[in-house]
Design a protein around this motif. Structure first.
Motif, PDB file in Angstrom:
ATOM      1  N   UNK A   1       1.157   7.723 -16.218  1.00  0.00           N
ATOM      2  CA  UNK A   1       0.508   8.320 -15.049  1.00  0.00           C
ATOM      3  C   UNK A   1      -0.368   9.482 -15.506  1.00  0.00           C
ATOM      4  N   UNK A   2      -1.351   9.809 -14.708  1.00  0.00           N
ATOM      5  CA  UNK A   2      -2.303  10.866 -15.049  1.00  0.00           C
ATOM      6  C   UNK A   2      -2.075  12.112 -14.196  1.00  0.00           C
ATOM      7  N   UNK A   3      -2.459  13.255 -14.716  1.00  0.00           N
ATOM      8  CA  UNK A   3      -2.324  14.504 -13.968  1.00  0.00           C
ATOM      9  C   UNK A   3      -3.220  14.513 -12.731  1.00  0.00           C
ATOM     10  N   UNK A   4      -4.210  13.674 -12.707  1.00  0.00           N
ATOM     11  CA  UNK A   4      -5.126  13.594 -11.558  1.00  0.00           C
ATOM     12  C   UNK A   4      -4.362  13.332 -10.261  1.00  0.00           C
ATOM     13  N   UNK A   5      -3.309  12.512 -10.336  1.00  0.00           N
ATOM     14  CA  UNK A   5      -2.514  12.231  -9.133  1.00  0.00           C
ATOM     15  C   UNK A   5      -1.830  13.500  -8.627  1.00  0.00           C
ATOM     16  N   UNK A   6      -1.403  14.346  -9.529  1.00  0.00           N
ATOM     17  CA  UNK A   6      -0.789  15.609  -9.120  1.00  0.00           C
ATOM     18  C   UNK A   6      -1.857  16.515  -8.513  1.00  0.00           C
ATOM     19  N   UNK A   7      -3.028  16.547  -9.128  1.00  0.00           N
ATOM     20  CA  UNK A   7      -4.136  17.330  -8.569  1.00  0.00           C
ATOM     21  C   UNK A   7      -4.400  16.932  -7.122  1.00  0.00           C
ATOM     22  N   UNK A   8      -4.465  15.632  -6.873  1.00  0.00           N
ATOM     23  CA  UNK A   8      -4.831  15.151  -5.542  1.00  0.00           C
ATOM     24  C   UNK A   8      -3.750  15.416  -4.499  1.00  0.00           C
ATOM     25  N   UNK A   9      -2.483  15.317  -4.875  1.00  0.00           N
ATOM     26  CA  UNK A   9      -1.413  15.594  -3.901  1.00  0.00           C
ATOM     27  C   UNK A   9      -1.365  17.087  -3.551  1.00  0.00           C
ATOM     28  N   UNK A  10      -1.774  17.944  -4.487  1.00  0.00           N
ATOM     29  CA  UNK A  10      -1.779  19.386  -4.235  1.00  0.00           C
ATOM     30  C   UNK A  10      -3.028  19.861  -3.493  1.00  0.00           C
ATOM     31  N   UNK A  11      -4.034  19.033  -3.433  1.00  0.00           N
ATOM     32  CA  UNK A  11      -5.331  19.432  -2.881  1.00  0.00           C
ATOM     33  C   UNK A  11      -5.254  20.020  -1.469  1.00  0.00           C
ATOM     34  N   UNK A  12      -4.612  19.369  -0.500  1.00  0.00           N
ATOM     35  CA  UNK A  12      -4.595  19.957   0.856  1.00  0.00           C
ATOM     36  C   UNK A  12      -3.946  21.344   0.903  1.00  0.00           C
TER      37      UNK A  12
END
Length: 161
Positions: free
Chosen positions: A41-52
């Protein structure tokens, strides 16, 4: 220490700001830990879940010179999150930690607008077929090896996930 765990290497970041960031991360703990524990898995998924949650705190996601002049002209650096009003940058790393963490620190030092740097790393990971306490290792490497670099930042905090 609650979730997420963190180490302060240097801190002038107001405690309410740090608490708000930690709370935004804590809200997504289950998903973040799932991504951390899933191979490839990539850190990008964590970035996106934290975005809001981070956007509510004034952070911009995936900041480059195109949307905010953080770095010198023609520099292609990007930071995962940046709060322009408070000068806080957040970098989220998932793999190749030794190289990526130093690159994250270099990006933070390269901008005169970043005063507070937060680097998120996995608390544990599998490395060469064995468990590694990557959060502790990252903290100790930065604490012991970045002394002269820290004069350019008001804060440097390592957050585990």
């Amino acid at each position: 220490m609650g979730y997420p765990p963190y180490y302060i290497i240097k801190n002038r970041l107001p405690q309410p700001d740090l608490n708000d960031i930690l709370a935004a991360i804590a809200l997504e703990q289950k998903y973040i830990e799932h991504i951390r524990d899933t191979k490839n898995e990539k850190s990008r998924k964590i970035e996106l879940i934290l975005k809001p949650g981070l956007e509510k705190l004034g952070f911009c996601h995936s900041v480059t010179n195109r949307n905010y002049p953080l770095f010198h002209q023609n520099c292609l650096f990007e930071v995962d999150y940046f709060n322009p009003d408070k000068g806080i940058a957040i970098e989220i790393e998932r793999c190749n930690l030794y190289t990526k963490v130093w690159l994250a620190l270099i990006k933070m030092l390269e901008s005169d607008k970043i005063r507070h740097g937060l680097i998120m790393v996995p608390t544990v990971r599998v490395f060469r077929n064995k468990m590694e306490d990557s959060f502790e290792i990252t903290y100790k490497r930065l604490r012991d090896s970045a002394r002269n670099l820290l004069c350019h930042l008001d804060s440097l905090i390592v957050i585990g996930y």
